[in-house]
Write a protein that holds these residues in place. Structure first.
Motif, PDB file in Angstrom:
ATOM      1  N   GLU A 130       0.827  -1.205   0.000  1.00  0.00           N
ATOM      2  CA  GLU A 130       0.000   0.000   0.000  1.00  0.00           C
ATOM      3  C   GLU A 130       0.861   1.253   0.000  1.00  0.00           C
ATOM      4  OE1 GLU A 130      -3.887   1.709   2.404  1.00  0.00           O
ATOM      5  OE2 GLU A 130      -3.510  -0.426   2.181  1.00  0.00           O
ATOM      6  N   GLY A 131       1.930   1.243   0.793  1.00  0.00           N
ATOM      7  CA  GLY A 131       2.829   2.394   0.777  1.00  0.00           C
ATOM      8  C   GLY A 131       3.478   2.587  -0.578  1.00  0.00           C
ATOM      9  N   MET A 132       3.857   1.490  -1.232  1.00  0.00           N
ATOM     10  CA  MET A 132       4.485   1.567  -2.541  1.00  0.00           C
ATOM     11  C   MET A 132       3.515   2.106  -3.577  1.00  0.00           C
ATOM     12  SD  MET A 132       7.575   0.790  -3.628  1.00  0.00           S
ATOM     13  CE  MET A 132       8.315   1.047  -5.238  1.00  0.00           C
ATOM     14  N   LEU A 133       2.276   1.646  -3.548  1.00  0.00           N
ATOM     15  CA  LEU A 133       1.286   2.124  -4.513  1.00  0.00           C
ATOM     16  C   LEU A 133       1.020   3.608  -4.337  1.00  0.00           C
ATOM     17  CD1 LEU A 133      -0.856   1.609  -6.706  1.00  0.00           C
ATOM     18  CD2 LEU A 133      -2.467   1.071  -4.860  1.00  0.00           C
ATOM     19  N   MET A 134       0.840   4.042  -3.099  1.00  0.00           N
ATOM     20  CA  MET A 134       0.513   5.447  -2.878  1.00  0.00           C
ATOM     21  C   MET A 134       1.663   6.370  -3.236  1.00  0.00           C
ATOM     22  SD  MET A 134      -1.862   5.440   0.517  1.00  0.00           S
ATOM     23  CE  MET A 134      -3.381   4.478   0.538  1.00  0.00           C
ATOM     24  N   SER A 135       2.889   5.881  -3.108  1.00  0.00           N
ATOM     25  CA  SER A 135       4.036   6.711  -3.483  1.00  0.00           C
ATOM     26  C   SER A 135       4.298   6.692  -4.979  1.00  0.00           C
ATOM     27  CB  SER A 135       5.288   6.247  -2.730  1.00  0.00           C
ATOM     28  OG  SER A 135       5.705   4.974  -3.179  1.00  0.00           O
ATOM     29  N   SER A 136       3.566   5.851  -5.729  1.00  0.00           N
ATOM     30  CA  SER A 136       3.806   5.745  -7.170  1.00  0.00           C
ATOM     31  C   SER A 136       2.968   6.712  -7.990  1.00  0.00           C
ATOM     32  CB  SER A 136       3.527   4.311  -7.647  1.00  0.00           C
ATOM     33  OG  SER A 136       2.142   4.018  -7.611  1.00  0.00           O
ATOM     34  N   VAL A 137       2.000   7.400  -7.358  1.00  0.00           N
ATOM     35  CA  VAL A 137       1.174   8.367  -8.068  1.00  0.00           C
ATOM     36  C   VAL A 137       1.139   9.660  -7.261  1.00  0.00           C
ATOM     37  CG1 VAL A 137      -0.266   6.620  -9.165  1.00  0.00           C
ATOM     38  CG2 VAL A 137      -0.930   7.543  -6.951  1.00  0.00           C
ATOM     39  N   GLU A 138       0.790  10.748  -7.927  1.00  0.00           N
ATOM     40  CA  GLU A 138       0.709  12.034  -7.243  1.00  0.00           C
ATOM     41  C   GLU A 138      -0.247  12.937  -7.982  1.00  0.00           C
ATOM     42  OE1 GLU A 138       4.626  14.121  -9.325  1.00  0.00           O
ATOM     43  OE2 GLU A 138       4.734  13.427  -7.243  1.00  0.00           O
ATOM     44  N   GLY A 139      -0.604  14.049  -7.322  1.00  0.00           N
ATOM     45  CA  GLY A 139      -1.411  15.072  -7.965  1.00  0.00           C
ATOM     46  C   GLY A 139      -2.888  14.734  -8.000  1.00  0.00           C
ATOM     47  N   GLU A 140      -3.618  15.512  -8.795  1.00  0.00           N
ATOM     48  CA  GLU A 140      -5.074  15.409  -8.810  1.00  0.00           C
ATOM     49  C   GLU A 140      -5.579  14.144  -9.493  1.00  0.00           C
ATOM     50  OE1 GLU A 140      -5.811  18.124 -12.817  1.00  0.00           O
ATOM     51  OE2 GLU A 140      -6.308  18.909 -10.837  1.00  0.00           O
TER      52      GLU A 140
END
Length: 429
Positions: A130-140
């Motif tokens: 989950e941490g890896m997935l959330m750090s793989s995208v950003e912005g709106e």
């Protein structure tokens, strides 16, 4: 003249996101069939509902015990290495489970032990993933990215449940468990190529206990976070008991066995695909209010099994529950992504998982005795009623009603303020 331009991926769908999505699809295809296979492996050895519950609880208990450690490890070590090691353990344990079933006459304690090893692997894998997935995208576009990821997982769940149920009916549960072991090996190979170079190195600090305390402060300081986790600690427990124990029993006695039950689970998977597709377009401003209202239909499958309704009605109920719970899932991931600092994502995720599944082994182990004491129908109605009760209760938390979507991610190490704040960059809104 025909254009030879190759369509480019969206900017947010980078290498890590693509690898994570592909690996998740592989494991979902294997894992959903394996859930059905494990239940029917127990039943085919002469076990009853209590035995099915014990095997299900054996997986969840070590998951609960090791989750917090797994979250701290994932925020300290390269997350992709934690994920690969966890996949390797799950591959070995599921492969041994398959060999036992195929060899004939597996013992209950053996099935519980191997299932427990898989739970240990999941305890370290989940927070890191989950941490890896959330750090793989950003912005709106984060919400859309999470919706597409979950849609891919749901589509794989749909195929895995339908195929797994059919395979159990045709060739037996052992081969389905073997296929799940192969899926873990393939997914681990994909995850070995993930890149963690974009994640800032952690500053020197305390040890494991200090990491756990820091994660707890981040978790406990947000009423919307711990409120919903408490809600799902109960909802997940009763829904898990209904799906893992009562569902296969109702299917055996009234629906025709493993094949129809696999199709019912596939209908839920189809609903989650539709819900994720909806969330690629719909961006509710009040994230958690919209998501929490959509948890109420999660009570419908237990109620349908309690009647029990005809198979066609059960399919429709499962589909609706899948659509609505996916609205919550995408909204929840988006809220975590925008509010939790990157360096604490895995630890907060671990506390989230811990609270959400802490009661699952208790509920699954107690499902058999509850059926004997109150009857299967009363137990299923109790499951449905508890989902409605706890979902209504969490709506009393102001931050759940007021948290608003924004397009900027919280800065590393920065805590936001009240959900009632109207600043475009401050607050939970």
């Amino acid at each position: 003249m025909l254009s030879t331009t190759v369509p480019r991926r969206p900017a947010w769908a980078g290498r890590n996101y693509t690898l994570l999505t592909a690996a998740a699809v592989v494991t979902q295809l294997g894992g959903n069939g394996a859930l059905i296979a494990a239940a029917f492996a127990v039943l085919e050895t002469g076990g009853d509902g209590g035995d099915v519950g014990l095997v299900a609880a054996a997986r969840t208990l070590p998951l609960v015990l090791f989750l917090l450690i797994g979250g701290a490890v994932a925020d300290r070590l390269p997350r992709h290495r934690v994920m690969v090691a966890a996949n390797a353990l799950s591959c070995l344990s599921q492969g041994a489970f398959a060999v036992l079933v195929l060899a004939g006459d597996p013992r209950l304690w053996q099935m519980m032990l191997l299932t427990a090893l898989g739970g240990v692997g999941q305890a370290f894998f989940g927070p890191a993933a989950e941490g890896m997935l959330m750090s793989s995208v950003e912005g709106e576009q984060a919400g859309r990215a999470f919706a597409l990821f979950r849609m891919a997982m749901s589509g794989a769940s749909l195929g895995g449940a339908a195929l797994g149920g059919a395979m159990v009916a045709v060739i037996g549960p052992g081969w389905v468990l073997a296929a799940d072991a192969v899926a873990f090996a393939l997914a681990g190979g994909l995850r070995a190529f993930l890149d963690t170079g974009h994640i800032p190195p952690r500053a020197p600090g305390g040890g494991l206990l200090a990491d756990l305390r820091e994660g707890w402060r981040e978790f406990a300081g947000r009423p919307w976070l711990w409120g919903i986790v408490v809600q799902f600690s109960i909802a997940n427990a009763v829904v898990g008991a209904a799906d893992a124990v009562y569902g296969p029993l109702v299917a055996r006695d009234h629906l025709g066995g493993a094949g129809p039950w696999g199709l019912a689970l596939a209908a839920f998977g189809a609903g989650t695909v539709a819900g994720a597709l909806l969330m690629t377009r719909w961006k509710p401003r009040r994230l958690l209010l919209a998501g929490t209202l959509c948890v109420f239909p999660l009570a419908l499958p237990s109620a349908a099994l309690a009647v029990p309704v005809p198979l066609e009605v059960l399919f429709a109920v499962m589909f609706v529950a899948g659509v609505t719970v996916e609205v919550f899932g995408v909204s929840w991931m988006t809220a975590l992504h925008q509010e939790i600092p990157e360096d604490k994502l895995s630890r907060v995720s671990a506390y989230d998982w811990f609270g959400s599944i802490a009661l699952v082994p208790v509920a699954t182990a107690a499902a058999g005795p509850a059926e004997q004491a109150f009857g299967r129908t009363a137990a299923l109605w109790g499951c449905a009623g508890l989902v409605v009760l706890v979902t209504a209760a969490v709506l009393c938390v102001p931050d759940v009603r007021n948290l608003r979507r924004r397009t900027t991610h919280v800065a590393q190490g920065v805590r936001t303020g009240s959900a009632d704040a109207e600043s475009p960059v401050g607050g939970l809104g």
